[in-house]
Design a protein around this motif. Structure first.
Motif, PDB file in Angstrom:
ATOM      1  N   SER A 185      -8.998 -54.703 -62.937  1.00 53.91           N
ATOM      2  CA  SER A 185      -7.991 -54.099 -62.051  1.00 53.91           C
ATOM      3  C   SER A 185      -6.769 -53.654 -62.842  1.00 53.91           C
ATOM      4  CB  SER A 185      -7.589 -55.109 -60.974  1.00 53.91           C
ATOM      5  OG  SER A 185      -6.509 -54.599 -60.214  1.00 53.91           O
ATOM      6  N   TYR A 186      -6.320 -54.504 -63.760  1.00 54.57           N
ATOM      7  CA  TYR A 186      -5.141 -54.120 -64.554  1.00 54.57           C
ATOM      8  C   TYR A 186      -5.475 -52.979 -65.506  1.00 54.57           C
ATOM      9  CZ  TYR A 186      -0.861 -54.468 -67.244  1.00 54.57           C
ATOM     10  OH  TYR A 186       0.348 -54.175 -67.838  1.00 54.57           O
ATOM     11  N   LEU A 187      -6.701 -52.979 -66.055  1.00 58.01           N
ATOM     12  CA  LEU A 187      -7.122 -51.878 -66.927  1.00 58.01           C
ATOM     13  C   LEU A 187      -7.057 -50.555 -66.171  1.00 58.01           C
ATOM     14  CD1 LEU A 187      -8.384 -50.813 -69.568  1.00 58.01           C
ATOM     15  CD2 LEU A 187     -10.630 -51.356 -68.600  1.00 58.01           C
ATOM     16  N   ARG A 188      -7.506 -50.573 -64.891  1.00 54.71           N
ATOM     17  CA  ARG A 188      -7.468 -49.364 -64.082  1.00 54.71           C
ATOM     18  C   ARG A 188      -6.016 -48.929 -63.867  1.00 54.71           C
ATOM     19  NH1 ARG A 188      -9.883 -51.318 -59.987  1.00 54.71           N
ATOM     20  NH2 ARG A 188     -11.990 -50.914 -60.773  1.00 54.71           N
ATOM     21  N   ARG A 189      -5.128 -49.903 -63.600  1.00 56.16           N
ATOM     22  CA  ARG A 189      -3.709 -49.573 -63.394  1.00 56.16           C
ATOM     23  C   ARG A 189      -3.081 -49.050 -64.679  1.00 56.16           C
ATOM     24  NH1 ARG A 189      -3.048 -54.938 -61.279  1.00 56.16           N
ATOM     25  NH2 ARG A 189      -1.148 -55.136 -62.516  1.00 56.16           N
ATOM     26  N   ALA A 190      -3.522 -49.590 -65.828  1.00 57.10           N
ATOM     27  CA  ALA A 190      -2.982 -49.120 -67.107  1.00 57.10           C
ATOM     28  C   ALA A 190      -3.370 -47.672 -67.352  1.00 57.10           C
ATOM     29  CB  ALA A 190      -3.492 -50.005 -68.246  1.00 57.10           C
ATOM     30  N   PHE A 191      -4.615 -47.322 -67.020  1.00 50.26           N
ATOM     31  CA  PHE A 191      -5.041 -45.932 -67.146  1.00 50.26           C
ATOM     32  C   PHE A 191      -4.212 -45.027 -66.226  1.00 50.26           C
ATOM     33  CE2 PHE A 191      -9.215 -47.240 -69.061  1.00 50.26           C
ATOM     34  CZ  PHE A 191      -9.100 -46.437 -70.175  1.00 50.26           C
ATOM     35  N   ARG A 192      -3.959 -45.510 -65.025  1.00 53.69           N
ATOM     36  CA  ARG A 192      -3.178 -44.707 -64.081  1.00 53.69           C
ATOM     37  C   ARG A 192      -1.753 -44.507 -64.598  1.00 53.69           C
ATOM     38  NH1 ARG A 192      -1.421 -46.102 -57.836  1.00 53.69           N
ATOM     39  NH2 ARG A 192      -0.424 -44.090 -57.451  1.00 53.69           N
ATOM     40  N   GLY A 193      -1.152 -45.565 -65.129  1.00 51.54           N
ATOM     41  CA  GLY A 193       0.198 -45.440 -65.678  1.00 51.54           C
ATOM     42  C   GLY A 193       0.238 -44.455 -66.838  1.00 51.54           C
ATOM     43  N   LYS A 194      -0.795 -44.495 -67.699  1.00 51.30           N
ATOM     44  CA  LYS A 194      -0.868 -43.551 -68.818  1.00 51.30           C
ATOM     45  C   LYS A 194      -0.973 -42.121 -68.305  1.00 51.30           C
ATOM     46  CE  LYS A 194      -1.329 -42.512 -73.189  1.00 51.30           C
ATOM     47  NZ  LYS A 194      -0.230 -42.718 -74.143  1.00 51.30           N
ATOM     48  N   LEU A 195      -1.767 -41.917 -67.240  1.00 51.89           N
ATOM     49  CA  LEU A 195      -1.893 -40.572 -66.673  1.00 51.89           C
ATOM     50  C   LEU A 195      -0.550 -40.083 -66.136  1.00 51.89           C
ATOM     51  CD1 LEU A 195      -3.594 -38.148 -65.737  1.00 51.89           C
ATOM     52  CD2 LEU A 195      -3.999 -39.383 -63.595  1.00 51.89           C
ATOM     53  N   VAL A 196       0.192 -40.951 -65.456  1.00 50.13           N
ATOM     54  CA  VAL A 196       1.498 -40.545 -64.912  1.00 50.13           C
ATOM     55  C   VAL A 196       2.435 -40.110 -66.035  1.00 50.13           C
ATOM     56  CG1 VAL A 196       3.544 -41.343 -63.680  1.00 50.13           C
ATOM     57  CG2 VAL A 196       1.278 -41.984 -62.852  1.00 50.13           C
ATOM     58  N   GLU A 197       2.440 -40.858 -67.140  1.00 52.08           N
ATOM     59  CA  GLU A 197       3.283 -40.471 -68.281  1.00 52.08           C
ATOM     60  C   GLU A 197       2.859 -39.126 -68.843  1.00 52.08           C
ATOM     61  OE1 GLU A 197       4.389 -44.908 -70.023  1.00 52.08           O
ATOM     62  OE2 GLU A 197       2.563 -43.904 -70.675  1.00 52.08           O
ATOM     63  N   LYS A 198       1.552 -38.908 -68.922  1.00 53.01           N
ATOM     64  CA  LYS A 198       1.062 -37.615 -69.406  1.00 53.01           C
ATOM     65  C   LYS A 198       1.443 -36.500 -68.440  1.00 53.01           C
ATOM     66  CE  LYS A 198      -1.098 -38.431 -73.294  1.00 53.01           C
ATOM     67  NZ  LYS A 198      -0.683 -37.761 -74.560  1.00 53.01           N
ATOM     68  N   VAL A 199       1.342 -36.762 -67.154  1.00 52.88           N
ATOM     69  CA  VAL A 199       1.672 -35.750 -66.149  1.00 52.88           C
ATOM     70  C   VAL A 199       3.125 -35.315 -66.292  1.00 52.88           C
ATOM     71  CG1 VAL A 199       2.034 -35.405 -63.669  1.00 52.88           C
ATOM     72  CG2 VAL A 199      -0.122 -36.352 -64.499  1.00 52.88           C
ATOM     73  N   MET A 200       4.014 -36.247 -66.595  1.00 53.89           N
ATOM     74  CA  MET A 200       5.420 -35.886 -66.797  1.00 53.89           C
ATOM     75  C   MET A 200       5.558 -34.857 -67.912  1.00 53.89           C
ATOM     76  SD  MET A 200       7.544 -39.435 -66.482  1.00 53.89           S
ATOM     77  CE  MET A 200       7.739 -40.282 -64.913  1.00 53.89           C
ATOM     78  N   GLY A 201       4.861 -35.109 -69.016  1.00 55.98           N
ATOM     79  CA  GLY A 201       4.920 -34.155 -70.123  1.00 55.98           C
ATOM     80  C   GLY A 201       4.267 -32.837 -69.780  1.00 55.98           C
ATOM     81  N   TRP A 202       3.142 -32.885 -69.049  1.00 55.92           N
ATOM     82  CA  TRP A 202       2.460 -31.646 -68.664  1.00 55.92           C
ATOM     83  C   TRP A 202       3.321 -30.816 -67.720  1.00 55.92           C
ATOM     84  CZ3 TRP A 202      -2.584 -34.769 -67.414  1.00 55.92           C
ATOM     85  CH2 TRP A 202      -3.209 -35.129 -68.615  1.00 55.92           C
TER      86      TRP A 202
END
Length: 854
Positions: A427-444
């Protein structure tokens, strides 16, 4: 430091931060750059003196970023002094804040890699407060030196404080905010005189143009001399004119307008890239590398000569009387800074026996990890007490990914919980991936890869949006086009259908030109007079034809790209037997080949369109230049501006300058607005035609009293033919055959051009058009005569047929005609201006009459 949000101009980042917080990760959110409205609190140290205090400020706007760091305009909201007044800082005033970490990952990687190669350590200005402090103190002394040399210390931006930003993981500085601009692109029809002025030759001052350019040129050269006199040798690299990228480092204060020489101020003293002896990155770097070698500095960045600075200060004791404590502080900071990295090229063998250097390196490593928030304060203290443990982590960090993960795991509780959660909980691994995506989305989102709606959707629905990761390696426009159908439709409409609408809609074409003229006037690409003239001509029939032709040129822009991609795809599909890697490599090669060939599918379409215009209108005269240039790639886009140069010179100059100057801004680093390349390209396409026209008109007025001469055309062709015949004869003796043109390329290139030059020199009072025609005729005659001479040489061996003779004649007439015409134009361009000669004689005569005084 504490970061919060006040009135966020664009709510999208606030929403994305909420999405990151929903992931409930143990680690902090990675921030690459601050957005307007962000409120930050820093513990600052005043420069000089070191008074400490807390500053709360708000980001007003992001100004820009490069290899050296990112710059913001900020407003101070609150000041809390700790142990003395915060001199230079005032509440409710605006300042420039520079944080010494680039805003993009590629810039960080490239900068840090070069720095590691040069100094074998992390980028010190970012991670070492002593390095940032030393640079700030150097700027204080340079500012004082500028007061002595230029009479005004405002010629150097004032720096007030340094600090550490743990959110971005970097040192930073607060300095004076400059309301300024780079140079204006000035209209100047005397670039020939400007060239003489740059070479230091005597030129009548009142005849010179480009006053802002000349003022900045003189200021930057004088400033570089000052920096060398003060021992700031490597700081001078930021202002070396010959690097072609230093010009934006000097701004002109807006309050100083309209005086072109007032208000110049040096604003940037933090280099971004190391200058390695084997990797010059600008024209001026070759000279700088040699100068560094003479000083014993193989790798250059920001090293100064303290002993030379002390000598400069001693000569001006009164002027520096209040800075002796700062000089002592600078010496201490420099000593600590230079012993913070291995720096093999400067420490040499001292690394083998100087324990204090290694102690400094280990202390600096711990300090850098703390600045970047890899470890907390407690673990930083532990490492300072256990140097061998620090050395272990230094060695481990030679493997960046593994070493950094283990360091964070050991040294920071938040990161330890984060990595433990990833390994221990799906569950935390899934949340970590989601957090990484949000950070990438900010840059995109920030880079234009997606709009606000798509950014929020991508952040809120994780798994369906993983396709963005592989697409993020593409250019931003392509990434967005593949993921945003509405954007793709808009781009297709802009690239494909808008040129068609421009072709059929006269009102739309006129508005297009008006918008370009307004933009050009705003960016100083043309004068007010030229702008008014262009607008007054906008209804004329030939202008309308010109604008329609431009629309056709826009339609041909994607033709080459589409054909190249289709050709590559067809090749790959038609060769299934090839390994995929090899097939794709050939496909990429096909696409690359289409980009470099001189004549492409797009240029063929463009050229054929011009030919159709000639046929349909039965008018070769108005298209005689465009019909040839249109077939060539890249140059063809300037075919109509060049064709218009005679009938509509103002519009032709503007369009050529506009397209060329806009194109140059796409060049990395050197294409920056305000840099020398921009000025050079503008001069090439706008000011040089003006200069040539002025010289030709002046020469025509002088020639008007003389009689035209044309009798010398045939003798010039005969002499040229005799030279080429001798070359043919020598080649025939050696190889028993006549040479092909490419085998005697040097003679083929030189002789016709010299013939054209001779034609225009001997043409007396002939007008320019007849001189050009005479040069073309001379070239054609040269082709015939040289073929005849070659015939006699060839028949001596009995091996020349009629087909060969005709082929030689046609090719030589065509080629020599062009080259001879080029010779005429080259001579007309390079001949001195007779008007300037008379002015020089008058100045000399006037000087002699007044006893040598001007």
């Amino acid at each position: 430091m504490n970061a919060e949000k006040s009135m966020e101009p664009d709510h999208i980042f606030a929403e994305l931060e909420k999405e990151f917080r929903k992931a409930a990760l143990h680690r902090p959110m990675r921030v690459e750059r601050y957005e307007p409205g962000t409120v930050c609190t820093y513990e600052v140290s005043i420069v000089p003196g070191g008074s400490m205090g807390r500053v709360r400020l708000e980001i007003d706007r992001f100004v820009g970023g490069g290899f050296a760091g990112q710059v913001y305009r900020v407003k101070i909201l609150q000041l809390e002094p700790h142990d003395g007044p915060l001199v230079g800082l005032e509440k409710d005033r605006y300042y420039a804040m520079k944080i010494l970490v680039p805003p993009t990952g590629f810039s960080r990687f490239f900068r840090n890699t070069l720095y590691w190669v040069g100094f074998q350590g992390p980028f010190q200005l970012q991670v070492n407060p002593h390095a940032a402090r030393a640079g700030a103190l150097w700027q204080i002394f340079i500012r004082r030196g500028a007061r002595l040399r230029f009479g005004d210390d405002r010629t150097v931006a004032d720096i007030h404080a340094t600090f550490v930003d743990p959110v971005l993981g970097s040192c930073g500085e607060l300095s004076e905010w400059i309301e300024g601009r780079t140079w204006r692109l000035e209209v100047d029809d005397r670039l020939d005189l400007l060239r003489k002025w740059r070479k230091g030759r005597a030129v009548h001052e009142k005849r010179l143009g480009s006053p802002e350019y000349r003022a900045k040129h003189a200021f930057m050269h004088a400033f570089v001399r000052l920096l060398h006199d003060m021992g700031a040798h490597e700081f001078a690299r930021q202002y070396e004119w010959s690097t072609w990228k230093s010009q934006p480092n000097v701004l002109k204060r807006l309050e100083s307008d309209p005086d072109p020489a007032e208000g110049l101020v040096a604003v940037d003293f933090r280099a971004g890239l190391v200058l390695l002896p084997f990797l010059p990155m600008s024209p001026g770097d070759f000279k700088l590398i040699l100068q560094g070698l003479r000083r014993g500095s193989l790798v250059q960045f920001d090293r100064g000569d303290i002993s030379r600075l002390e000598g400069f200060v001693e000569k001006q004791r009164e002027a520096f009387s209040d800075l002796y404590a700062a000089l002592k502080e600078l010496k201490e900071e420099e000593r600590t800074y230079r012993r913070s990295i291995p720096d093999i090229t400067h420490h040499h063998l001292r690394l083998l026996y100087k324990g204090e250097i290694w102690s400094g390196i280990l202390r600096s490593a711990v300090m850098g990890w703390r600045v970047r928030n890899f470890i907390d304060e407690e673990h930083a203290r532990r490492l300072q007490e256990k140097p061998f443990f620090t050395l272990f982590f230094c060695i481990l960090n030679l493997f960046p990914l593994l070493g950094r993960i283990l360091l964070k795991w050991w040294g920071h509780p938040a990161w330890r919980r984060h990595y433990t959660g990833i390994l221990g909980s799906v569950s935390y691994l899934r949340r970590a991936f989601r957090g990484k995506l949000v950070e990438k989305v900010m840059g995109w989102y920030r880079s234009g890869r997606m709009d606000a709606d798509h950014a929020l959707k991508a952040a809120r629905t994780f798994w369906p949006n993983l396709y963005h990761f592989p697409l993020s390696i593409l250019p931003a426009g392509l990434h967005r086009a593949f993921t945003d159908w509405q954007y793709a439709k808009e781009r297709i409409d802009h690239l494909v259908f808008r040129p068609v609408r421009l072709y059929f809609n006269a009102h739309l074409r006129e508005q297009w030109l008006r918008d370009m003229v307004s933009e050009g006037e705003e960016n100083n690409l043309l004068s007010r007079e030229d702008a008014d003239l262009i607008i007054s001509q906008i209804k004329e029939p030939f202008i309308q034809k010109y604008l329609k032709s431009l629309a056709v040129h826009l339609c041909t822009l994607p033709v080459t790209q589409v054909v190249s991609i289709l050709t590559a795809a067809i090749y790959v599909l038609m060769h299934p037997e090839l390994p995929r890697a090899q097939a794709y490599a050939v496909g990429v090669g096909i696409i690359a080949l289409f980009q470099v060939v001189p004549i492409s599918p797009g240029s063929l379409v463009r050229g054929l369109y011009v030919v159709l215009l000639v046929i349909r209108e039965r008018n070769f005269k108005d298209y005689n230049i465009a019909v040839f240039l249109g077939f060539f790639k890249y140059v063809g886009y300037l075919a109509f501006p060049i064709q218009m140069a005679y009938r509509y010179p103002a519009l032709a100059r503007f369009m050529a300058g506009y397209w060329a100057t806009e194109a140059v801004h796409a060049v990395p680093v050197f294409g920056e607005r305000g840099a020398l390349l921009e000025h050079k390209v503008f001069n090439l396409f706008y000011n040089w035609p003006l200069t040539i026209r002025r010289k030709i008109r002046s020469r025509e007025r002088m020639r008007s009293a003389a009689s035209p001469r044309y009798w010398h055309i045939a003798p010039c062709a005969l002499i040229g033919a005799a030279i080429l015949g001798f070359v043919d004869y020598r080649y025939f003796l050696e190889w028993s055959r006549l040479p092909a043109l490419q085998e005697i390329w040097w003679a083929v290139g030189i002789v016709p051009i010299l013939c054209g030059m001779a034609v225009t020199l001997g043409a007396g009072g002939a007008p320019l058009g007849k001189r050009v025609a005479g040069g073309t005729l001379c070239g054609a005659m040269l082709g015939i005569f040289s073929t005849v001479s070659g015939f006699f040489v060839g028949t001596a061996g009995g091996n020349v047929g009629a087909g060969t003779i005709v082929s030689h004649a046609l090719w030589r007439m065509f080629l020599f005609g062009i080259l001879s015409t080029v010779g005429v134009l080259l001579m007309e361009i390079t001949l001195p201006d007779p008007g300037e000669s008379r002015i020089g004689e008058e100045d000399e005569s006037s000087s002699s009459r007044h006893g040598g005084k001007p």
